[in-house]
Write a protein that holds these residues in place. Structure first.
Motif, PDB file in Angstrom:
ATOM      1  N   PHE A   6       0.827  -1.226   0.000  1.00  0.00           N
ATOM      2  CA  PHE A   6       0.000   0.000   0.000  1.00  0.00           C
ATOM      3  C   PHE A   6       0.859   1.273   0.000  1.00  0.00           C
ATOM      4  O   PHE A   6       0.355   2.367  -0.202  1.00  0.00           O
ATOM      5  CB  PHE A   6      -0.902   0.066   1.245  1.00  0.00           C
ATOM      6  CG  PHE A   6      -1.908  -1.054   1.345  1.00  0.00           C
ATOM      7  CD1 PHE A   6      -2.461  -1.628   0.198  1.00  0.00           C
ATOM      8  CD2 PHE A   6      -2.311  -1.529   2.586  1.00  0.00           C
ATOM      9  CE1 PHE A   6      -3.384  -2.657   0.292  1.00  0.00           C
ATOM     10  CE2 PHE A   6      -3.237  -2.562   2.689  1.00  0.00           C
ATOM     11  CZ  PHE A   6      -3.778  -3.126   1.536  1.00  0.00           C
ATOM     12  N   TRP A   7       2.124   1.127   0.287  1.00  0.00           N
ATOM     13  CA  TRP A   7       2.951   2.323   0.534  1.00  0.00           C
ATOM     14  C   TRP A   7       3.955   2.571  -0.577  1.00  0.00           C
ATOM     15  O   TRP A   7       4.553   1.641  -1.096  1.00  0.00           O
ATOM     16  CB  TRP A   7       3.701   2.164   1.868  1.00  0.00           C
ATOM     17  CG  TRP A   7       2.759   2.012   3.025  1.00  0.00           C
ATOM     18  CD1 TRP A   7       2.089   0.879   3.386  1.00  0.00           C
ATOM     19  CD2 TRP A   7       2.349   3.039   3.934  1.00  0.00           C
ATOM     20  NE1 TRP A   7       1.275   1.118   4.477  1.00  0.00           N
ATOM     21  CE2 TRP A   7       1.419   2.445   4.839  1.00  0.00           C
ATOM     22  CE3 TRP A   7       2.658   4.383   4.095  1.00  0.00           C
ATOM     23  CZ2 TRP A   7       0.815   3.163   5.873  1.00  0.00           C
ATOM     24  CZ3 TRP A   7       2.066   5.103   5.123  1.00  0.00           C
ATOM     25  CH2 TRP A   7       1.149   4.493   5.992  1.00  0.00           C
ATOM     26  N   ASP A   8       4.161   3.836  -0.900  1.00  0.00           N
ATOM     27  CA  ASP A   8       5.249   4.206  -1.810  1.00  0.00           C
ATOM     28  C   ASP A   8       6.556   3.828  -1.115  1.00  0.00           C
ATOM     29  O   ASP A   8       6.632   3.921   0.115  1.00  0.00           O
ATOM     30  CB  ASP A   8       5.263   5.726  -2.037  1.00  0.00           C
ATOM     31  CG  ASP A   8       4.221   6.151  -3.046  1.00  0.00           C
ATOM     32  OD1 ASP A   8       3.448   5.271  -3.486  1.00  0.00           O
ATOM     33  OD2 ASP A   8       4.177   7.342  -3.370  1.00  0.00           O
ATOM     34  N   PRO A   9       7.595   3.440  -1.866  1.00  0.00           N
ATOM     35  CA  PRO A   9       8.824   2.981  -1.211  1.00  0.00           C
ATOM     36  C   PRO A   9       9.375   3.989  -0.188  1.00  0.00           C
ATOM     37  O   PRO A   9       9.710   3.612   0.941  1.00  0.00           O
ATOM     38  CB  PRO A   9       9.794   2.783  -2.378  1.00  0.00           C
ATOM     39  CG  PRO A   9       8.904   2.534  -3.556  1.00  0.00           C
ATOM     40  CD  PRO A   9       7.637   3.275  -3.313  1.00  0.00           C
ATOM     41  N   ALA A  10       9.412   5.271  -0.564  1.00  0.00           N
ATOM     42  CA  ALA A  10       9.989   6.247   0.369  1.00  0.00           C
ATOM     43  C   ALA A  10       9.097   6.409   1.608  1.00  0.00           C
ATOM     44  O   ALA A  10       9.581   6.589   2.732  1.00  0.00           O
ATOM     45  CB  ALA A  10      10.159   7.594  -0.323  1.00  0.00           C
ATOM     46  N   ASP A  11       7.786   6.322   1.378  1.00  0.00           N
ATOM     47  CA  ASP A  11       6.860   6.434   2.509  1.00  0.00           C
ATOM     48  C   ASP A  11       7.030   5.245   3.452  1.00  0.00           C
ATOM     49  O   ASP A  11       6.999   5.388   4.679  1.00  0.00           O
ATOM     50  CB  ASP A  11       5.401   6.462   2.006  1.00  0.00           C
ATOM     51  CG  ASP A  11       5.105   7.707   1.195  1.00  0.00           C
ATOM     52  OD1 ASP A  11       5.885   8.674   1.292  1.00  0.00           O
ATOM     53  OD2 ASP A  11       4.095   7.711   0.464  1.00  0.00           O
ATOM     54  N   TRP A  12       7.241   4.086   2.851  1.00  0.00           N
ATOM     55  CA  TRP A  12       7.412   2.862   3.660  1.00  0.00           C
ATOM     56  C   TRP A  12       8.658   2.997   4.535  1.00  0.00           C
ATOM     57  O   TRP A  12       8.664   2.653   5.717  1.00  0.00           O
ATOM     58  CB  TRP A  12       7.492   1.649   2.719  1.00  0.00           C
ATOM     59  CG  TRP A  12       7.678   0.348   3.432  1.00  0.00           C
ATOM     60  CD1 TRP A  12       8.842  -0.374   3.511  1.00  0.00           C
ATOM     61  CD2 TRP A  12       6.706  -0.379   4.196  1.00  0.00           C
ATOM     62  NE1 TRP A  12       8.648  -1.504   4.266  1.00  0.00           N
ATOM     63  CE2 TRP A  12       7.335  -1.538   4.703  1.00  0.00           C
ATOM     64  CE3 TRP A  12       5.353  -0.169   4.492  1.00  0.00           C
ATOM     65  CZ2 TRP A  12       6.679  -2.478   5.487  1.00  0.00           C
ATOM     66  CZ3 TRP A  12       4.701  -1.111   5.276  1.00  0.00           C
ATOM     67  CH2 TRP A  12       5.352  -2.244   5.766  1.00  0.00           C
TER      68      TRP A  12
END
Ligand code: AVI
Length: 783
Positions: A604-610
């Motif tokens: 569910f998350w963008d890589p940087a957000d993760w």
């Protein structure tokens, strides 16, 4: 006549010998880039229905001007006669209200034939007159000057200026600064602007050229019966129809188009509510027109309209509003005997502007003072957001910014006078703003001291700055009146300072939200007004179809009191149709995402957000407090922490918009199979209108915002309110609360580089827009 050129900087002076006197015309047109007829036709017509609209300034080629002259003689077209009657009757009174040292300036002077009455009256009252006609047609200027000098050979001096109004007035402001000015804008030409454009236009002219005591004589047509107005713009002899259709004939001759004029119907409709005559051409059939000169083919559907001209009519109270919006006051309005037309004498009053600016500053200071009151004395050195400086820095930064911006250039420019505290001016001058060019790094800023000054010293600095600002602002406003000094003109710099202060009230509040409760000092006045419960009647996940249409992104500097660089220039964007949720995402909806393992599902998350999530071990929205003793996560085990540190039962706050970061909102969208709106989609949903291709000033229309009615802004409630609390604030498509008030959890995908913010700030942008107070004047400007 003979013309010699003498080049002087960016303008050229023609010296022409005529038989009566040396003929001087100031020509500022060289190098001026006005939109040409072909450019304009392409922009106006090469667009899908219903957006075709040709700018009315192109109506006036030689034939169009001749037809317009004929219109002015028509029995139905009362405007010119009525205005001439007023000038004949009242020019004497007008001249008597002006001082002897007044130059008479006329915008769009044309043949100057009506102006003769004013010039005569000036000569009668003041013995002589200096007249400065402004027009973009040098031939009209030459002819009228000759005529006028024949009429008044002794007492009249004429200095024609061939230029755009703004350029000519800037020239006059510089070269005739010792004179008072009477600026004439006759013939109801102001009516060809929409109301808001008219105020912008007048404000701009006033800022360029007017100082205290200068006057503006404005010819304005009055609201009246629909029948009279529609006849005035659709006369029995069909001259007006020929005038409007001439724009197509002009395209045929100049651009080798093949418009069949008889396949278009002319309409002049008076829209009573708007007080506006709308002139348009309707295609009688579906047809394709070839414009060879532009290499384009234009398709017209049967019944499709091409808008050509507006003629806006005013009531006397609307004239007053227009003057007020433009920073002018109505000194006197003159009418013809049938009260069909008006001439209003408007004056520039810097006292009004000074009072407005002072009130604006005092209001923002009150906001900031209110905020600092909320801090416990032990909180001054706290830095709840690591990237930001301690609270105490901002206590000094706000006055330092005001002092440096407002007083710096004005009081300390000459080096002879020094600031009363240049050390504080310096150490508090710059925070940690990211570099606009390179948003991942901060602007360079002065070194921060090893130890900060005491609160007492900073408060003392603040109150001295406020005194100095208030005492020098009137001088700044009175002394500057031209465009070169964009920020000091009209004291707009004070607006910038106020905006800066409000912006910081937002950043301070998000810092405050992250502060431990023991450092907060909250009055019961602020705490009391939580609003719970359900306020909507429709399902919380209802969505709304927004049809395709256009939006304006950004603004023009002269349309705002003040704006930041990244808001300019404005541009129009076409937005395809999309669906948007009617309501902001609530705590209840977000809980479903959390329960369905939203925070632990990487996809569910963008890589940087993760990465950010992992780095900070984030498993829930920041304001949710989960009972550590609870065995399962459900409504009863969560409390919502408010900005004051109160813990609210989740059950009570189910319908509050959720407070999350952009990263969390993105993940929520992915989970729910949707996405965040773009900035353009946000603007379209908020400000667009279904039928009309223009935009509202506010989501609910053009009415000024009323806290508690249109949304949760101002100080109506310091906490979120349930979605649907403000049905009157819905956009014209029916979307709830799009004003980014404290209670709306509205997120968009933002072009963060354009906004000059680093990614860290983006994580907080929802918090900024959802939680914090928004003044009505910044609604829709700061995302
Ligand atoms: C130039 N202007 C003020 C005229 C008006 O009354 O709006 C233009 C016009 N258009 C059709 N008739 C007159």
């Amino acid at each position: 006549m003979r013309g010699d050129f003498e080049s002087l900087g960016n303008w050229i002076i023609f010296t022409i010998s005529s038989h009566t006197t040396t003929f001087i015309m100031i020509d500022l047109m060289k190098g001026t880039k006005l939109e040409t007829f072909p450019e304009s036709i392409k922009r106006a017509l090469d667009v899908p229905a219903p957006n075709k609209a040709i700018p009315c300034c192109f109506l006036y080629d030689a034939r169009g001007s001749a037809l317009f002259e004929e219109i002015t003689e028509l029995s139905e077209y009362y405007l010119t006669r009525a205005e001439r009657e007023i000038l004949t009757e009242h020019s004497n009174a007008i001249a008597a209200l002006c001082t002897k040292d007044t130059v008479v300036i006329e915008l769009g002077s044309g043949s100057s034939n009506k102006t003769v009455h004013v010039l005569e009256a000036f000569i009668r009252n003041h013995e002589s007159c200096h007249y400065i006609p402004i027009d973009i047609s040098s031939s009209a200027l030459e002819l009228s000057k000759k005529d006028l000098l024949d009429k008044f050979p002794k007492n009249l001096q004429v200095t024609p200026i061939c230029a755009r109004y703004q350029d000519a007035l800037a020239y006059i402001a510089n070269h005739f600064s010792e004179y008072h000015k009477l600026i004439l804008f006759l013939g109801s030409s102001i009516g060809n602007f929409l109301r808001s454009e008219a105020a912008t236009f007048l404000t701009q002219l006033r800022r360029i050229a007017m100082k205290d005591g200068d006057k503006f004589l404005l010819g304005i047509d009055l609201r009246k019966d629909k029948d009279i107005l529609e006849a005035a713009y659709d006369d029995g002899r069909k001259i007006t129809e020929a005038f409007i259709k001439n724009i197509l004939a002009r395209a045929n001759t100049e651009l080798h188009a093949d418009f069949d004029l008889s396949s278009f119907d002319y309409h002049a409709d008076y829209l009573v509510d708007e007080g506006r005559v709308q002139m348009s051409l309707e295609s009688k059939k579906s047809q394709i027109v070839n414009i060879k000169g532009l290499n384009i083919r234009i398709c017209f559907a049967e019944g499709e309209n091409v808008h050509v001209e507006n003629s806006v009519k005013y009531s006397t109270s609307e004239i007053e509003q227009l003057a007020k919006k433009s920073g002018l006051v109505v000194e006197k309005t003159f009418f013809d005997k049938d009260i069909k037309f008006s001439l209003s004498l408007l004056t520039q009053s810097s006292n009004d502007i000074i009072n407005k600016r002072i009130a604006e500053l005092e209001r923002c200071w009150k906001y900031s003072d209110d905020f600092f009151e909320l801090l416990h004395p032990s909180a001054w050195l706290k830095r709840p957001i690591a990237l930001r400086l301690p609270f105490l820095f901002y206590l000094g930064h706000l006055p330092a910014f005001a002092h440096n911006q407002i007083c710096g250039p004005h009081l300390y420019a000459s080096e002879t006078r020094k600031s009363f505290n240049s050390v504080f001016d310096d150490i508090f001058s710059r925070g940690i703003d990211p570099d606009v060019e390179e948003p991942t790094i901060c602007h360079s800023h002065p070194d921060y001291p090893d130890s900060w000054p005491s609160i007492g010293q900073i408060l003392d600095y603040r109150s001295r700055v406020r005194d100095i600002v208030l005492s020098c602002l009137p001088d700044i406003i009175r002394s500057s009146s031209n465009l070169d000094k964009e920020l000091s003109g009209d004291g707009r710099v004070a607006s910038m300072v106020a905006e800066h202060e409000y912006m910081h009230s937002e950043t301070l509040l998000y810092m405050y939200h992250g502060l431990e409760a023991k450092f907060k000092r909250i009055s019961s006045r602020l705490r009391k007004n939580y609003i719970f419960g359900k306020s909507r009647v429709e399902p919380v996940d209802k969505s709304i179809l927004i049809p395709d249409g256009q939006v304006t992104v950004g603004a023009e500097i002269d349309r705002l009191e003040f704006g930041w660089d990244n808001e300019f220039p404005s541009h129009v964007v076409h937005v395809p149709a999309f669906r948007i949720d009617k309501f902001a995402v609530t705590n209840a909806r977000f809980l479903e995402f959390v329960l369905e393992k939203g925070y632990s599902t990487r996809s569910f998350w963008d890589p940087a957000d993760w990465e950010w999530l992992q780095e900070h071990s984030i498993v829930k929205p920041l304001s949710w407090q989960i009972d550590p003793a609870a065995s399962t996560l459900d409504v009863s085990s969560i409390k919502i922490e408010t900005v004051f540190g109160d813990l609210i039962d989740f059950d009570d706050a189910l319908e509050w918009p959720v407070w999350v970061s952009l990263a969390e909102a993105r993940a929520f969208c992915k989970w729910s199979g949707k996405r965040l709106p773009t900035e353009e989609e946000y603007l379209r949903a908020a400000y667009g209108r279904a039928q009309v291709d223009s935009e509202n000033d506010f989501p609910w229309g053009n009415e000024q915002p009323k806290p508690s009615l249109h949304g949760n802004f101002g100080l109506s409630s310091w906490s979120p309110t349930p979605v649907g609390t403000y049905p009157k604030g819905e956009s014209s498509f029916g979307v709830d609360e799009l004003v980014l008030s404290r209670s709306s959890s509205f997120l968009i995908e933002i072009d963060w580089q354009r906004l000059g913010m680093d990614k860290f700030h983006l994580r907080w942008i929802l918090r900024i827009s959802s939680l914090y107070r928004k003044l009505s004047r910044v609604l829709g400007r700061f995302l």
